[in-house]
Write a protein that holds these residues in place. Sequence first.
Motif, mmCIF file in Angstrom:
data_model
loop_
_atom_site.group_PDB
_atom_site.id
_atom_site.type_symbol
_atom_site.label_atom_id
_atom_site.label_comp_id
_atom_site.label_asym_id
_atom_site.label_seq_id
_atom_site.Cartn_x
_atom_site.Cartn_y
_atom_site.Cartn_z
ATOM 1 N N CYS B 100 0.825 -1.224 0.000
ATOM 2 C CA CYS B 100 0.000 0.000 0.000
ATOM 3 C C CYS B 100 0.855 1.267 0.000
ATOM 4 O O CYS B 100 0.326 2.368 -0.127
ATOM 5 C CB CYS B 100 -0.929 0.008 1.209
ATOM 6 S SG CYS B 100 -2.246 -1.209 1.115
ATOM 7 N N CYS B 101 2.185 1.121 0.188
ATOM 8 C CA CYS B 101 3.035 2.317 0.176
ATOM 9 C C CYS B 101 3.305 2.727 -1.274
ATOM 10 O O CYS B 101 3.257 1.902 -2.179
ATOM 11 C CB CYS B 101 4.360 2.031 0.899
ATOM 12 S SG CYS B 101 5.270 0.600 0.265
ATOM 13 N N GLY B 102 3.591 4.015 -1.457
ATOM 14 C CA GLY B 102 3.855 4.507 -2.806
ATOM 15 C C GLY B 102 5.307 4.291 -3.193
ATOM 16 O O GLY B 102 6.134 3.914 -2.359
ATOM 17 N N PRO B 103 5.633 4.530 -4.471
ATOM 18 C CA PRO B 103 7.022 4.388 -4.930
ATOM 19 C C PRO B 103 7.896 5.512 -4.398
ATOM 20 O O PRO B 103 7.402 6.593 -4.094
ATOM 21 C CB PRO B 103 6.893 4.463 -6.451
ATOM 22 C CG PRO B 103 5.669 5.286 -6.683
ATOM 23 C CD PRO B 103 4.724 4.937 -5.554
ATOM 24 N N GLN B 104 9.181 5.232 -4.220
ATOM 25 C CA GLN B 104 10.113 6.243 -3.704
ATOM 26 C C GLN B 104 11.476 6.022 -4.344
ATOM 27 O O GLN B 104 11.963 4.891 -4.408
ATOM 28 C CB GLN B 104 10.222 6.107 -2.174
ATOM 29 C CG GLN B 104 11.247 7.043 -1.537
ATOM 30 C CD GLN B 104 11.391 6.819 -0.037
ATOM 31 O OE1 GLN B 104 10.766 5.938 0.535
ATOM 32 N NE2 GLN B 104 12.229 7.625 0.592
ATOM 33 N N LYS B 113 21.261 6.123 -9.067
ATOM 34 C CA LYS B 113 21.898 6.454 -10.348
ATOM 35 C C LYS B 113 21.460 5.475 -11.441
ATOM 36 O O LYS B 113 21.130 5.881 -12.554
ATOM 37 C CB LYS B 113 23.430 6.428 -10.197
ATOM 38 C CG LYS B 113 24.177 6.748 -11.478
ATOM 39 C CD LYS B 113 25.688 6.775 -11.264
ATOM 40 C CE LYS B 113 26.419 6.974 -12.593
ATOM 41 N NZ LYS B 113 27.895 7.003 -12.436
ATOM 42 N N ILE B 116 17.831 6.345 -12.510
ATOM 43 C CA ILE B 116 17.754 7.617 -13.230
ATOM 44 C C ILE B 116 18.394 7.516 -14.613
ATOM 45 O O ILE B 116 17.800 7.911 -15.614
ATOM 46 C CB ILE B 116 18.429 8.737 -12.410
ATOM 47 C CG1 ILE B 116 17.574 9.059 -11.174
ATOM 48 C CG2 ILE B 116 18.612 9.992 -13.263
ATOM 49 C CD1 ILE B 116 18.207 10.066 -10.221
ATOM 50 N N CYS B 117 19.594 6.934 -14.662
ATOM 51 C CA CYS B 117 20.306 6.878 -15.939
ATOM 52 C C CYS B 117 19.678 5.886 -16.914
ATOM 53 O O CYS B 117 19.880 5.985 -18.122
ATOM 54 C CB CYS B 117 21.777 6.589 -15.703
ATOM 55 S SG CYS B 117 22.591 7.871 -14.704
ATOM 56 N N GLY B 119 16.516 5.705 -17.077
ATOM 57 C CA GLY B 119 15.211 6.309 -17.376
ATOM 58 C C GLY B 119 14.062 5.521 -16.772
ATOM 59 O O GLY B 119 12.928 5.601 -17.232
ATOM 60 N N GLY B 180 4.260 8.980 5.480
ATOM 61 C CA GLY B 180 4.619 9.081 4.064
ATOM 62 C C GLY B 180 4.382 7.795 3.290
ATOM 63 O O GLY B 180 4.285 7.798 2.070
ATOM 64 N N SER B 182 1.695 5.922 3.810
ATOM 65 C CA SER B 182 0.238 5.741 3.821
ATOM 66 C C SER B 182 -0.327 5.016 5.044
ATOM 67 O O SER B 182 -1.539 4.898 5.182
ATOM 68 C CB SER B 182 -0.257 5.029 2.547
ATOM 69 O OG SER B 182 0.189 5.695 1.395
ATOM 70 N N ALA B 252 11.129 10.448 10.541
ATOM 71 C CA ALA B 252 11.016 11.692 9.777
ATOM 72 C C ALA B 252 10.741 12.875 10.707
ATOM 73 O O ALA B 252 10.265 12.693 11.835
ATOM 74 C CB ALA B 252 9.907 11.579 8.739
ATOM 75 N N ARG B 311 32.683 24.591 -0.881
ATOM 76 C CA ARG B 311 32.728 23.730 -2.078
ATOM 77 C C ARG B 311 34.168 23.447 -2.477
ATOM 78 O O ARG B 311 34.455 22.481 -3.161
ATOM 79 C CB ARG B 311 32.016 24.422 -3.235
ATOM 80 C CG ARG B 311 30.568 24.783 -2.954
ATOM 81 C CD ARG B 311 29.654 23.570 -2.962
ATOM 82 N NE ARG B 311 28.267 23.949 -2.691
ATOM 83 C CZ ARG B 311 27.293 23.069 -2.502
ATOM 84 N NH1 ARG B 311 27.554 21.773 -2.538
ATOM 85 N NH2 ARG B 311 26.056 23.470 -2.271
#
Lengths: 328, 328
Positions: B100-104, B113, B116-117, B119, B180, B182, B252, B311
Amino acid sequence: MVEIWRGPFMESQHWGHAVVVNANGEVIESWGNPDEIILPRSSAKMLQALPLVESGAADAAGLTPEQLALACASHDGAAIHTDRVRNWLGDMGLGEDDLCCGPQLPDDRPSKKALICAGEKPCRIHNNCSGKHAGFLTLARHLGADIADYVNPDHAVQQAAKLAFEEVTGLDTPGFGIDGCSAPNFATSLSGMGRAMAAFAAAEEGRSARDSAMVRLREAMMAHPDLVAGEGRACTELMRATPGKVAVKTGAEAFFIAILPEQKLGVALKISDGSTRASECAIAAILARLGVADPSDPMVQKRLAPRILSRAGEDTGGIRPVAELWAG
Amino acid sequence: MVEIWRGPFMESQHWGHAVVVNANGEVIESWGNPDEIILPRSSAKMLQALPLVESGAADAAGLTPEQLALACASHDGAAIHTDRVRNWLGDMGLGEDDLCCGPQLPDDRPSKKALICAGEKPCRIHNNCSGKHAGFLTLARHLGADIADYVNPDHAVQQAAKLAFEEVTGLDTPGFGIDGCSAPNFATSLSGMGRAMAAFAAAEEGRSARDSAMVRLREAMMAHPDLVAGEGRACTELMRATPGKVAVKTGAEAFFIAILPEQKLGVALKISDGSTRASECAIAAILARLGVADPSDPMVQKRLAPRILSRAGEDTGGIRPVAELWAG
């Protein structure tokens, strides 16, 4: 100043200090302690850029309003920022290695993704302060000073920045901290910073070299909101939502300033815990309170009263300013 | 509780509440307000996992200590977490869609990485709470309850979690917020949460079904620090730095708990503004104060007194606990 709610519970809260200052340098409204000694961080960039314009260096180098906006920017390293800074350095016969700031991974998602997925490292031009540093280099050249060490607090560029900072804030600075970009960041009181922003708001073209410089810098910021921060960022969206009415600039550790030329008012605020979600909410609340931001504008709403969603998208709570700041 | 320094200036500060509770449920040391009503968020996961073990569901499903650690985890979505949760669901004949939890998006850099890379989008198994949810599903099956709606506050699984939560904290909950992931997150007082952690610390194998469940959960957490959070994360590194001496768990909005079996003490703390840098510093300070964490250990030092670098790598300041918390 700001409350974080989850269901029926106030889960977290943010305290802070804020001032609204008029053209006479008087604090006409305040929250918390107006005399709090603060480091304005990047909210001081238009002050650090004053010598660049006042000295004639900007005109001698033929700087455009876009470049002046970049000198006041904390940009997110998107191509619109890095291309312009690279060209600016190139026009001086300089390059990335002449910047004293360190490299920083862009906040701009496409640029960040491109770098990470290509296995490349960010460079100094990606540093959110690279425009400010290009301005420092432009001034160093104009003053005939050494360009190798322009972030040294004793360097002519930083001494000029300190002098302008003290004159406009109306206070001798009690000292400085080194900013994330390696440049000194001078301390002052919150009301001193508000006074400086009110001076920028009340400045009139031609009244003095300083007034003219202040007008050029605030107009450059308002004319190029995308160069001052970036897509989706608070400064960019709040200025787009209030075209020509206000110049805003955030600073690290939850500092925020606003320059309101029509009302000739300056605003400065600091969230004590350094939380950006709270400084963005608080500045949006004060801009709504002063009548320059429309609370129903999505770009204002996004900071003034954002909803907190679960990962599955349910509405679980929200962020809101305290009634003393803006009753809504 | 925590100060942020830059050069000679205290730039930001964090307030909060903390309690140290003994085996008798007495608050033996406190900062701020012990009666503050809080949402423990993920710091309550070992409480939410009590019915899973006490009911016999864990044994019936043959759950290992690794799975019990994952039921108490806020993992960072690394392969060591997602592979185990996927297999756990598979063993029940279930899959990602049953969560029942959402994607993260994972916090684990390599996993993040890679997604994301490539896609690709993260799935529900990447959610930091997917182990807790696999535990909820395991209990729902064991209770013969509907597995489709197990995060509903009226569902047998959440009612069992609420009952255990109220019994161990010693207070009727004033209500809940939706987390977060649910699932309902029940509220209590800070001292109530400290009492619950002291009960986990003082629990003895075989004294009762609850005590045995508490021992199994705290031992599972301490045995698998890498499954409770992830590489580089505070919970994982603080438990590695204090082998067998303490089980810690963050939540959290800057919540943190510690279970100290040797001293039979429980700790609960909440930084009012929800800042993680402060909750990690405060828990490290209290663990050093109680003698279970070595302040010179790099993994402790990293939270107790981290340096703030520019930096370019210059030391510009640091984070430190206030003397009232830990004088060093």
